[in-house]
Scaffold this active site. Structure first.
Site, PDB file in Angstrom:
ATOM      1  N   ALA A 253     -24.076 -16.155 -49.166  1.00 42.44           N
ATOM      2  CA  ALA A 253     -23.116 -15.178 -48.643  1.00 42.44           C
ATOM      3  C   ALA A 253     -23.456 -13.772 -48.098  1.00 42.44           C
ATOM      4  CB  ALA A 253     -21.888 -15.062 -49.505  1.00 42.44           C
ATOM      5  N   ALA A 254     -24.752 -13.429 -48.290  1.00 43.44           N
ATOM      6  CA  ALA A 254     -25.169 -12.265 -47.883  1.00 43.44           C
ATOM      7  C   ALA A 254     -24.949 -12.029 -46.448  1.00 43.44           C
ATOM      8  CB  ALA A 254     -26.570 -11.911 -48.187  1.00 43.44           C
ATOM      9  N   GLY A 255     -25.339 -13.372 -45.558  1.00 39.15           N
ATOM     10  CA  GLY A 255     -25.068 -13.404 -44.270  1.00 39.15           C
ATOM     11  C   GLY A 255     -23.490 -13.047 -43.800  1.00 39.15           C
ATOM     12  N   ASP A 256     -22.682 -13.758 -44.634  1.00 42.96           N
ATOM     13  CA  ASP A 256     -21.317 -13.643 -44.511  1.00 42.96           C
ATOM     14  C   ASP A 256     -20.655 -12.204 -44.675  1.00 42.96           C
ATOM     15  OD1 ASP A 256     -21.175 -16.281 -44.004  1.00 42.96           O
ATOM     16  OD2 ASP A 256     -20.926 -16.867 -45.799  1.00 42.96           O
TER      17      ASP A 256
HETATM   18  O1  RIB Z   1     -22.817 -18.686 -45.928  1.00 46.61           O
HETATM   19  C1  RIB Z   1     -22.856 -19.343 -47.428  1.00 46.61           C
HETATM   20  C2  RIB Z   1     -21.789 -20.260 -47.330  1.00 46.61           C
HETATM   21  O2  RIB Z   1     -22.064 -21.386 -46.639  1.00 46.61           O
HETATM   22  C3  RIB Z   1     -21.583 -20.955 -48.646  1.00 46.61           C
HETATM   23  O3  RIB Z   1     -20.536 -20.381 -49.426  1.00 46.61           O
HETATM   24  C4  RIB Z   1     -21.449 -22.285 -48.796  1.00 46.61           C
HETATM   25  O4  RIB Z   1     -19.949 -22.457 -48.709  1.00 46.61           O
HETATM   26  C5  RIB Z   1     -21.573 -22.503 -47.224  1.00 46.61           C
HETATM   27  O5  RIB Z   1     -20.435 -22.774 -46.268  1.00 46.61           O
END
Ligand code: RIB
Length: 314
Positions: A253-256
């Site tokens: 989730a760091a990229g998100d």
């Molecule tokens: O980018 C991380 C996410 O990628 C995770 O939370 C997982 O669910 C996937 O979709």
């Protein structure tokens, strides 16, 4: 009117196993244990934007199972407007199986379930919100017809579009041409462009990768480079911002978080460099904490992180 960002994307539950090292093909490695977290690239990006204090509208789909209820409760708890998140009774909720090594690196297998069956009428139901948004964000974890329909709706309404092309599946040129922004990581970028790092300076590699997307009609390219930072190029303006040195615990989730922070800055009209510094801080805060959505920081935490590193002014 209050500024908002609409995210058409994936929502999952993540089963995360902490392993002594990432397994090789056919190999069994020891796991110290596992946890179940709320995740999904779309849901994580939506959560980051809401936690920063901007109206964040999520459009997506879960299955009619208990996990579906949990992940929807997860984004609502972060302040995301989930009025356009649908439960599809006959489907399963998306699930990601993740292994995380002690240095924070990971592998991920995604079973999309309901994320891959987003119907056109669900996107249509959010058309009013999409037209009012500053930015429309989507990712490759959903069915491509819904993704391209959402992009077209946003473009018709004059709304800026951002694609996080993860995972890096083939995309027709017509999709690239509908993008104001694309934000791949270095692996995804290399898969699309075929331009490898070997024999090139980092500067040349970044620039050539960005040019590949610009040649296909993308307006602005933002490469997320993990521990190396972030790079932006749109044919006129070029910026590189190094990452903050941190001890990564879990990069899931760091990229998100980076993308949520970057979109927040763009929506706020910030200069590109400021957006990149802020987005790097969002990614770093997430990487310092175990888990996916639960690792995302709010505005207070991100500004404290920046101030601690003498990068205040946010
Ligand atoms: O980018 C991380 C996410 O990628 C995770 O939370 C997982 O669910 C996937 O979709």
């Amino acid at each position: 009117m209050e500024k908002s960002i609409v995210i058409l994307g994936s929502i999952n539950y993540d089963i995360v196993s902490a392993v002594e090292r990432l397994p090789l093909k056919g190999e069994t490695v020891h796991s110290y244990g596992f946890d179940v977290f709320t995740g999904g690239k779309g849901a994580n990006q939506a959560a980051q934007i809401a936690l920063l204090g901007m109206r964040s509208v999520f459009v997506g789909q879960v299955g009619g199972d208990a996990q579906g209820e949990n992940v929807l409760a997860g984004i609502r708890a972060k302040g995301v407007d989930a009025s356009f998140a649908r439960v599809s009774p006959g489907e399963k909720t998306g699930c990601a199986l993740i292994t995380v090594a002690p240095d924070g690196s990971n592998t991920l297998a995604h079973a999309p379930g309901a994320n891959h069956r987003i119907p056109k009428d669900l996107v249509d139901s959010a058309a009013g919100s999409i037209r009012q948004a500053e930015i429309f964000i989507t990712q490759n974890e959903i069915n491509q017809d819904a993704l391209s329909y959402g992009l077209a709706l946003a473009r018709e309404g004059g709304v800026r579009t951002l694609l996080n092309p993860a995972p890096a599946i083939p995309l027709p040129d017509v999709i690239f041409a509908m993008l104001d922004y694309i934000a791949p990581n270095e692996v995804e970028s290399e898969i699309y462009t075929g331009i490898s790092r070997q024999g090139k300076s980092p500067e040349a590699w970044r620039r050539e990768n960005a040019e590949w997307f610009l040649e296909r009609g993308v307006g602005n390219v933002c490469l997320t480079l993990g521990a190396e930072g972030a790079y932006f190029f749109n044919g006129k303006e070029e910026r590189y911002v190094p990452a903050f040195p941190i001890t990564a615990v879990d990069t899931t989730a760091a990229g998100d978080s980076f993308i949520g922070g970057f979109a927040f800055g763009i929506a706020g009209g910030w200069p590109v460099e400021k957006c990149l510094v802020f987005a790097n801080a969002c990614g770093a805060v997430s990487a310092e904490t175990k888990g996916a959505q639960n690792s995302i920081g709010d505005y207070k935490r991100i500004s404290a992180f920046l101030e601690d590193r003498d990068a205040g002014g946010f």
